[in-house]
Scaffold this active site. Structure first.
Site, PDB file in Angstrom:
ATOM      1  CE1 TYR A   8     -34.855   9.308  22.561  1.00  0.00           C
ATOM      2  CE2 TYR A   8     -34.419   6.974  22.890  1.00  0.00           C
ATOM      3  CZ  TYR A   8     -34.227   8.289  23.263  1.00  0.00           C
ATOM      4  OH  TYR A   8     -33.406   8.596  24.338  1.00  0.00           O
TER       5      TYR A   8
ATOM      6  CB  SER B  15     -30.313   6.488  23.670  1.00  0.00           C
ATOM      7  OG  SER B  15     -31.077   5.420  24.206  1.00  0.00           O
TER       8      SER B  15
HETATM    9  N1  LIG Z   1     -33.279   9.445  30.927  1.00  0.00           N
HETATM   10  C1  LIG Z   1     -32.906   8.366  30.253  1.00  0.00           C
HETATM   11  O1  LIG Z   1     -33.157   7.225  30.677  1.00  0.00           O
HETATM   12  C2  LIG Z   1     -32.162   8.505  28.948  1.00  0.00           C
HETATM   13  C3  LIG Z   1     -31.635   7.342  28.391  1.00  0.00           C
HETATM   14  C4  LIG Z   1     -30.948   7.440  27.190  1.00  0.00           C
HETATM   15  C5  LIG Z   1     -30.781   8.655  26.591  1.00  0.00           C
HETATM   16  N2  LIG Z   1     -31.297   9.774  27.144  1.00  0.00           N
HETATM   17  C6  LIG Z   1     -31.075  11.029  26.445  1.00  0.00           C
HETATM   18  O2  LIG Z   1     -30.568  11.981  27.336  1.00  0.00           O
HETATM   19  C7  LIG Z   1     -30.917  13.296  26.875  1.00  0.00           C
HETATM   20  C8  LIG Z   1     -31.517  14.082  28.029  1.00  0.00           C
HETATM   21  O3  LIG Z   1     -32.707  13.448  28.436  1.00  0.00           O
HETATM   22  P1  LIG Z   1     -33.264  13.481  29.934  1.00  0.00           P
HETATM   23  O4  LIG Z   1     -33.434  12.092  30.358  1.00  0.00           O
HETATM   24  O5  LIG Z   1     -32.487  14.417  30.762  1.00  0.00           O
HETATM   25  O6  LIG Z   1     -34.743  14.019  29.636  1.00  0.00           O
HETATM   26  P2  LIG Z   1     -35.524  15.334  30.064  1.00  0.00           P
HETATM   27  O7  LIG Z   1     -36.853  15.198  29.454  1.00  0.00           O
HETATM   28  O8  LIG Z   1     -35.407  15.525  31.530  1.00  0.00           O
HETATM   29  O9  LIG Z   1     -34.692  16.472  29.365  1.00  0.00           O
HETATM   30  C9  LIG Z   1     -34.782  16.718  27.995  1.00  0.00           C
HETATM   31  C10 LIG Z   1     -34.158  18.063  27.739  1.00  0.00           C
HETATM   32  O10 LIG Z   1     -34.259  18.332  26.350  1.00  0.00           O
HETATM   33  C11 LIG Z   1     -34.726  19.659  26.182  1.00  0.00           C
HETATM   34  N3  LIG Z   1     -35.478  19.738  24.937  1.00  0.00           N
HETATM   35  C12 LIG Z   1     -36.500  18.940  24.524  1.00  0.00           C
HETATM   36  N4  LIG Z   1     -36.951  19.359  23.322  1.00  0.00           N
HETATM   37  C13 LIG Z   1     -36.200  20.438  22.981  1.00  0.00           C
HETATM   38  C14 LIG Z   1     -36.165  21.287  21.873  1.00  0.00           C
HETATM   39  N5  LIG Z   1     -37.014  21.161  20.852  1.00  0.00           N
HETATM   40  N6  LIG Z   1     -35.243  22.276  21.848  1.00  0.00           N
HETATM   41  C15 LIG Z   1     -34.396  22.446  22.877  1.00  0.00           C
HETATM   42  N7  LIG Z   1     -34.376  21.663  23.963  1.00  0.00           N
HETATM   43  C16 LIG Z   1     -35.272  20.672  23.996  1.00  0.00           C
HETATM   44  C17 LIG Z   1     -35.592  19.971  27.388  1.00  0.00           C
HETATM   45  O11 LIG Z   1     -35.585  21.364  27.624  1.00  0.00           O
HETATM   46  C18 LIG Z   1     -34.865  19.187  28.485  1.00  0.00           C
HETATM   47  O12 LIG Z   1     -33.896  19.997  29.077  1.00  0.00           O
HETATM   48  C19 LIG Z   1     -31.864  13.088  25.706  1.00  0.00           C
HETATM   49  O13 LIG Z   1     -31.155  13.230  24.488  1.00  0.00           O
HETATM   50  C20 LIG Z   1     -32.334  11.651  25.874  1.00  0.00           C
HETATM   51  O14 LIG Z   1     -32.702  11.067  24.649  1.00  0.00           O
HETATM   52  C21 LIG Z   1     -31.992   9.726  28.322  1.00  0.00           C
END
Ligand SMILES: NC(=O)c1ccc[n+]([C@@H]2O[C@H](COP(=O)([O-])OP(=O)(O)OC[C@H]3O[C@@H](n4cnc5c(N)ncnc54)[C@H](O)[C@@H]3O)[C@@H](O)[C@H]2O)c1
Length: 255
Positions: free
Chosen positions: A156, A143
């Site tokens: 986080y 991130s």
């Molecule tokens: N969306 C954003 O703006 C953003 C920005 C920076 C980083 N990220 C990172 O991108 C990644 C994906 O996030 P996203 O935005 O798609 O969010 P999301 O909430 O849509 O997806 C999160 C995913 O993580 C999985 N997950 C959560 N807890 C889990 C666990 N204990 N065991 C196994 N799987 C688990 C869920 O099943 C889901 O598929 C994350 O690491 C998040 O920190 C997202």
């Protein structure tokens, strides 16, 4: 096609960024195992979409925060599609709390999903690659908060900051085995993790003002970079963090 006949394991591939990466990898010719924690319906949909592209896809339920369950989880993934070439540590979770109120329970969960899981899953993957004398690619979805403070999300930031150093360290330790390790640092991407933000113009509009490209990113924006890092085009790239943030990181200031 960049990933013809490669095999990828993507944690949290049922929705959001992980789903975007899984579909893009399949479009590039890869077979894919996605894991999901609780939304089997989403995972089944992703699998169907990938199969329609003519690639193999399997969904495995698994909680990456349970370290003792990871060896079986990884073995199941290999049994489902064969030896894995690309691991994407995508699963992530965030918990909002002022630092003065943050609980040990939330801290443990956030660190376990975002840092400890990738640590030990990468270890299983790397051990398998080393013992079979194959190279491979590890991609962590980090991130901008591996760099940028995020008040009220200290756990986080601690996890993503740790992921930055894990990437740099493993890039060196695993280079002799032909294993590259890179992070992608998304900015603000339209996914369920940001549901509160997307539904609230009072929060969304000030954020958009910080993004030089003037929009939130999509899972496809992140997936394009993941496809590059997973491909032979990135064979000489390791220990890097690739920002996918529309310019947010270097333009951000608290109001
Ligand atoms: N969306 C954003 O703006 C953003 C920005 C920076 C980083 N990220 C990172 O991108 C990644 C994906 O996030 P996203 O935005 O798609 O969010 P999301 O909430 O849509 O997806 C999160 C995913 O993580 C999985 N997950 C959560 N807890 C889990 C666990 N204990 N065991 C196994 N799987 C688990 C869920 O099943 C889901 O598929 C994350 O690491 C998040 O920190 C997202």
């Amino acid at each position: 096609m960049k990933l013809q006949n490669k095999r990828a394991l993507i944690t949290g591939g049922d929705q959001g960024i992980g789903r975007g990466i899984a579909i893009r990898f399949a479009e590039e010719g890869a077979d894919v195992v996605i894991s999901y924690r609780s939304h089997q319906d989403n995972a089944d949909e992703t699998v169907k979409e990938i199969q329609a592209l003519g690639r193999k896809a399997v969904a495995i339920q698994g909680d990456v925060s349970v370290t003792s369950a990871l060896p079986k989880f990884f073995a199941d993934a290999v049994a489902a599609i064969g030896p894995i070439d690309i691991l994407v540590n995508n699963a992530g979770v965030e918990k909002r709390a002022e630092f003065l109120q943050a609980t040990a329970e939330d801290y443990d969960l956030v660190l376990a999903v975002n840092l400890k899981g990738p640590f030990f899953l990468s270890q299983l993957f790397a051990r398998e690659l080393v013992s079979s004398k194959r190279g491979g690619k590890i991609i962590n979805i980090s991130s901008v908060h591996e760099e940028l403070p995020f008040p009220n999300f200290a756990s986080y930031c601690a996890a993503k900051g740790g992921l930055k150093m894990l990437c740099r360290d493993l890039a060196i330790e695993l280079a002799p085995y032909g294993i590259t390790v890179n992070n992608i640092a998304p900015g603000a991407i339209k996914t369920p993790i940001n549901a509160n933000l997307l539904d609230d113009p009072a929060k969304l509009n000030p954020l958009l003002e910080h993004i030089p490209l003037g929009r939130m990113g999509s899972p496809e924006d992140v997936a394009g970079c993941a496809a590059f890092l997973a491909s032979s085009d990135a064979d000489y790239v390791t220990g890097a963090t690739l920002l996918v943030d529309g310019g947010l990181l270097f333009n951000y200031h608290e109001q």
